[in-house]
Design a protein around this motif. Structure first.
Motif, short mmCIF file in Angstrom:
data_model
loop_
_atom_site.label_atom_id
_atom_site.label_comp_id
_atom_site.label_asym_id
_atom_site.label_seq_id
_atom_site.Cartn_x
_atom_site.Cartn_y
_atom_site.Cartn_z
N GLU A 1 -0.43 5.13 14.73
CA GLU A 1 -1.85 4.51 14.90
C GLU A 1 -2.42 5.00 13.85
N ASN A 2 -3.45 4.04 13.34
CA ASN A 2 -4.28 4.02 12.47
C ASN A 2 -3.70 4.41 11.07
N LEU A 3 -2.55 3.80 10.75
CA LEU A 3 -1.83 3.76 9.52
C LEU A 3 -2.13 2.63 8.70
N ARG A 4 -2.70 2.85 7.50
CA ARG A 4 -3.33 1.51 6.92
C ARG A 4 -2.64 1.29 5.57
N PRO A 5 -2.56 -0.01 5.06
CA PRO A 5 -1.78 -0.24 3.89
C PRO A 5 -2.47 0.66 2.73
N GLY A 6 -1.74 1.09 1.89
CA GLY A 6 -2.37 1.87 0.56
C GLY A 6 -2.09 3.37 1.10
N MET A 7 -1.99 3.81 2.25
CA MET A 7 -2.11 5.17 2.41
C MET A 7 -0.99 5.97 1.78
N SER A 8 -0.98 7.18 1.46
CA SER A 8 -0.14 7.96 0.72
C SER A 8 0.77 8.34 1.87
N VAL A 9 2.10 8.51 1.73
CA VAL A 9 3.09 9.21 2.60
C VAL A 9 4.18 10.23 1.83
N ILE A 10 4.01 11.19 2.27
CA ILE A 10 4.57 12.50 1.36
C ILE A 10 6.00 13.08 2.16
N ILE A 11 6.96 13.23 1.19
CA ILE A 11 8.16 13.80 1.84
C ILE A 11 8.28 15.05 0.93
#
Length: 329
Positions: free
Chosen positions: A317-327
């Protein structure tokens, strides 16, 4: 006594130096210790571009940026007067072709058929008279009373009357039977051609209504109201938010647990470090032009960069294009 005090001061200074060295060594150990590897990716989404096959002017927008749309929704209207003019021409050509076809099917009018019949009857009567004249002159010629030239003239008149009668009969038969099969086929082909032209223009008119091809969200609108756009010019982009993935550029020595089909955990900082589970579905090296780590004299090898794409195993939910995702490693 002085010597004892001096020795104590030297011992204290030595111990102080050892303490400073120990503190610096401990601080250096913690500062130089290798920290956790961070792999950063970005959320991406499938987009399709809305454009028109015909040039025109933006007449109206039915949506705004950020608005959700469904497949089949009208997005914008174009004004294309040239297409409307072509439609009038195509319809006029179709009407003319249909009239020709109906005429070919119906054949000649009854009045024309009757006139051809009367001409045939007149020609038949002329043959009858010419035949009688021929018989009389022939008997006189054979009796030696009539000259040969007169007999030849009467014979020619009779043959001409017979030919005229045949021609009149052919005209009557043609009027009665209507147009030839080939003429009817040609007229029908003209009608079909005109229908095809109308259908083509109708398809262009439909292109003045820009329709959403799939569910999504309007991510960007390019022209302004009233602007003229050309054939194939982009009007807007639609993002299909249901088709979202995360793209990472990963150095190959960090590819452990990021192989095809594997699942792994990551966080989304924009959503309060929300944890997400991702599954790898695409893995490919970026080639020699991409970032890489050069060979060193210590025996390390060149490290290539790989593009890794992974999809969330569940909708975020609320994940939008361009948001960073970290491992975190």
């Amino acid at each position: 006594m002085a010597i004892k005090s001096q020795n104590s001061n030297m011992l204290l200074a030595f111990l102080t130096l050892l303490g400073v060295i120990a503190i610096v060594a401990i601080a250096g150990f913690f500062m130089l210790r290798k920290g956790p590897e961070i792999i950063q990716g970005q959320a991406e989404v499938t987009e399709y571009r809305v454009s028109s096959k015909v040039p025109g002017r933006i007449l109206a927008f039915r949506v705004t940026e950020g608005q959700a749309v469904k497949a089949g929704d009208t997005l914008a209207l174009l004004e294309a007067p040239d297409i409307l003019a072509k439609m009038e021409q195509a319809r006029a050509a179709k009407a003319a072709a249909q009239a020709q076809n109906e005429k070919a099917i119906k054949g000649a009018r009854q009045e024309q058929i009757q006139a051809a019949y009367e001409m045939w009857q007149k020609a038949k009567a002329a043959v009858t008279i010419a035949e009688k004249s021929y018989q009389r002159v022939k008997r006189l010629y054979e009796g030696g009373v009539m000259a040969e030239q007169k007999f030849d003239e009467v014979t020619a008149q009779r043959d001409a009357a017979i030919a005229t009668e045949k021609a009149a009969k052919a005209q009557y038969t043609m009027a009665k039977n209507g147009a030839e099969r080939e003429d009817k086929m040609a007229a029908e082909a003209l009608v079909n051609r005109a229908k095809g032209a109308v259908a083509e223009v109708e398809s262009y008119i439909k292109e003045t209504y820009l329709i959403a091809q799939a569910d999504g969200e309007v991510s960007e609108i390019f022209p302004k109201l009233g602007e003229l756009v050309g054939t194939g010019a982009p009007i807007m982009n639609i993002a299909e938010l249901d088709d979202m993935w995360i793209t990472f550029n990963v150095r190959e020595d960090l590819l452990k647990d990021l192989t095809m089909g594997n699942e792994f955990e990551a966080i989304v900082p924009a959503l309060g470090n929300k944890p997400v589970t991702l599954k790898v579905y695409y893995l490919k090296d970026l080639g020699t032009y991409a970032a890489w780590k050069a060979t060193k004299t210590t025996g390390q090898f060149d490290l290539k960069t790989f593009e890794v794409k992974a999809r969330p195993t569940e909708k975020v939910e609320n994940l939008r294009p361009g948001m960073s995702v970290i491992i975190n490693r």
